[in-house]
Design a protein around this motif. Structure first.
Motif, PDB file in Angstrom:
ATOM      1  N   THR A  62     -20.389 -69.241 101.682  1.00 57.77           N
ATOM      2  CA  THR A  62     -19.537 -69.996 102.510  1.00 57.77           C
ATOM      3  C   THR A  62     -20.774 -71.564 103.128  1.00 57.77           C
ATOM      4  O   THR A  62     -19.609 -72.149 103.363  1.00 57.77           O
ATOM      5  N   GLN A  63     -21.877 -71.010 102.836  1.00 55.98           N
ATOM      6  CA  GLN A  63     -22.728 -72.118 103.057  1.00 55.98           C
ATOM      7  C   GLN A  63     -22.903 -72.901 102.142  1.00 55.98           C
ATOM      8  O   GLN A  63     -23.524 -74.396 102.573  1.00 55.98           O
ATOM      9  N   LEU A  64     -22.745 -72.519 101.189  1.00 57.19           N
ATOM     10  CA  LEU A  64     -21.910 -73.456  99.997  1.00 57.19           C
ATOM     11  C   LEU A  64     -21.615 -74.659 100.127  1.00 57.19           C
ATOM     12  O   LEU A  64     -21.709 -75.617  99.646  1.00 57.19           O
ATOM     13  N   GLY A  65     -20.019 -74.577 100.470  1.00 52.55           N
ATOM     14  CA  GLY A  65     -19.313 -75.254 101.031  1.00 52.55           C
ATOM     15  C   GLY A  65     -19.764 -75.868 101.935  1.00 52.55           C
ATOM     16  O   GLY A  65     -19.724 -77.503 101.822  1.00 52.55           O
ATOM     17  N   VAL A  66     -20.403 -76.118 102.484  1.00 53.23           N
ATOM     18  CA  VAL A  66     -20.981 -76.263 103.823  1.00 53.23           C
ATOM     19  C   VAL A  66     -22.126 -77.016 103.126  1.00 53.23           C
ATOM     20  O   VAL A  66     -22.414 -78.585 103.029  1.00 53.23           O
ATOM     21  N   MET A  67     -23.095 -76.874 102.528  1.00 54.05           N
ATOM     22  CA  MET A  67     -23.587 -77.679 101.627  1.00 54.05           C
ATOM     23  C   MET A  67     -23.301 -79.033 100.603  1.00 54.05           C
ATOM     24  O   MET A  67     -24.115 -80.326 100.885  1.00 54.05           O
ATOM     25  N   ALA A  68     -22.830 -78.326 100.010  1.00 51.01           N
ATOM     26  CA  ALA A  68     -21.490 -79.983  99.623  1.00 51.01           C
ATOM     27  C   ALA A  68     -21.595 -80.241 100.357  1.00 51.01           C
ATOM     28  O   ALA A  68     -21.877 -81.807  99.564  1.00 51.01           O
ATOM     29  N   MET A  69     -21.101 -80.427 101.113  1.00 52.69           N
ATOM     30  CA  MET A  69     -20.062 -81.945 102.197  1.00 52.69           C
ATOM     31  C   MET A  69     -21.504 -82.466 102.756  1.00 52.69           C
ATOM     32  O   MET A  69     -22.060 -84.565 102.767  1.00 52.69           O
ATOM     33  N   ALA A  70     -22.721 -81.858 103.247  1.00 53.82           N
ATOM     34  CA  ALA A  70     -24.081 -82.096 103.632  1.00 53.82           C
ATOM     35  C   ALA A  70     -24.654 -83.486 102.495  1.00 53.82           C
ATOM     36  O   ALA A  70     -24.945 -83.890 102.711  1.00 53.82           O
ATOM     37  N   VAL A  95     -24.908 -79.548  94.085  1.00 56.24           N
ATOM     38  CA  VAL A  95     -24.316 -78.748  94.578  1.00 56.24           C
ATOM     39  C   VAL A  95     -22.932 -78.059  94.025  1.00 56.24           C
ATOM     40  O   VAL A  95     -23.125 -75.905  93.786  1.00 56.24           O
ATOM     41  N   ASP A  96     -21.988 -78.754  93.465  1.00 57.59           N
ATOM     42  CA  ASP A  96     -21.975 -77.593  93.134  1.00 57.59           C
ATOM     43  C   ASP A  96     -21.284 -77.347  91.263  1.00 57.59           C
ATOM     44  O   ASP A  96     -20.409 -76.765  91.111  1.00 57.59           O
TER      45      ASP A  96
END
Length: 340
Positions: A262-270, A280-281
């Motif tokens: 879940t946090q990885l998805g947020v990190m990808a946006m940031a 990140v991907d």
């Protein structure tokens, strides 16, 4: 690589009577059983990796004495880092109130010419009015190099191996016949979880305060933080990185896996703001029994971008996308964020 140079240079006084030294120690066999973490590097295979150099440099910052010796020793001794073979770093139990305050021990193996190192270091230490003295420890000469408020202890465990650190007790423990890392069942088990064939790998216990921090970070979803961390890296082409969190239970491992994704998805946006979305991907997260694995295979370009971001430099001019007219800027930024 400056790191390898200073590790070799820090072996500065190889003179002395070692014919009676017993037992001979080298590599992991020199690491005391009291160690809480080990980092092992095949110098030949990591010597040109800027990311590995930066990571180990950050580790050495835990020991100000070793860090302060860096520039002077690597420059003045003019040693060929490619003559080194292996470097082992070991961290002892924390001595201060905070985590990460334990003594750092180095075990350096390679083509070490004792007379040349001795002459070089005696000159360097002498310039500041410092001294180099030695005493017998179990038939082996343990040297103390003192320069102002900086003190280093070192001795040769074998003809091609020097053991050094700023904590005399930890260095003496490494040189002695007492229990070594092979007698530490927990650390041995964690080391088996790392890819020991990789050019760089590590394993170690996680401080209790750090474990508690992860529990808070997940708002209590994870019942206990990771017991240990393991890592392996191959910087041959870019860097292939694997980091494992050894959890206290399989349930905590599954919970951390879900939370991390879940946090990885947020990190990808940031990460798009720093042009790091593609990095990140490439991160994958998986849980197997009690171990949560984080893996990524980065190209040389990815590594350069990551180092720039970690050092606070942002994106370099040559890596930045070209300026675009205002009317098309929005579309181009989206394309750039998804590109390599």
């Amino acid at each position: 690589m400056k790191l390898a140079l200073v590790l070799c240079a820090a072996a500065f006084a190889g003179c002395g009577n070692k014919t009676k030294a017993t037992p001979q120690v080298s590599g992991l066999a020199a690491v005391p059983a009291s160690a809480t973490a080990v980092v092992v590097a095949d110098v030949v295979r990591v010597i040109d990796s800027p990311l590995v150099e930066r990571a180990v440099s950050q580790l050495l910052m835990r020991d100000p004495v070793l860090s302060e010796r860096w520039a002077a020793l690597s420059t003045e001794c003019k040693l060929d880092a490619r003559k080194l073979k292996h470097v082992v770093l070991a961290i002892g139990p924390h001595a201060g109130q905070g985590p990460g305050t334990g003594p750092v021990l180095m075990v350096v193996t390679g083509q070490l010419v004792e007379s040349e190192l001795t002459a070089c270091v005696r000159t360097i230490v002498g310039q500041g009015g410092g001294t180099v003295t030695g005493k017998d420890v179990g038939g082996r000469t343990l040297y103390q190099a003192k320069d102002g408020n900086r003190t280093m202890f070192f001795a040769f465990g074998k003809a091609d191996t020097v053991v050094l650190g700023s904590n005399e007790a930890f260095v003496t423990e490494a040189l002695g016949p007492g229990k070594k890392v092979a007698d530490n069942p927990d650390l041995v088990a964690w080391m088996k979880l790392a890819d020991q064939k990789a050019p760089l790998w590590a394993a170690g216990k996680v401080d209790e305060r750090v474990r508690g921090g992860l529990v808070k970070l997940t708002n209590g979803q994870v019942q206990q933080g990771p017991v240990a961390m393991v890592m392996s890296a191959d910087p041959s082409e870019g860097i292939a990185l694997s980091v494992g969190a050894v959890m206290a239970s399989e349930q905590d491992a599954k919970t951390l896996e879900s939370f991390a994704k879940t946090q990885l998805g947020v990190m990808a946006m940031a990460a798009q703001a720093k042009n790091l979305a593609t990095i990140v991907d490439k991160v994958t997260i998986s849980a197997e029994k009690q171990v949560v694995r984080f893996k990524a295979a980065l190209t040389a370009k990815d590594v350069n971008l990551l180092i720039s971001a970690l050092d606070g430099g942002g994106i370099t001019a040559q890596d930045s996308p070209p300026a675009t007219p205002p009317a098309t800027q929005g579309n181009d930024e989206k394309a750039g964020a998804a590109g390599p």
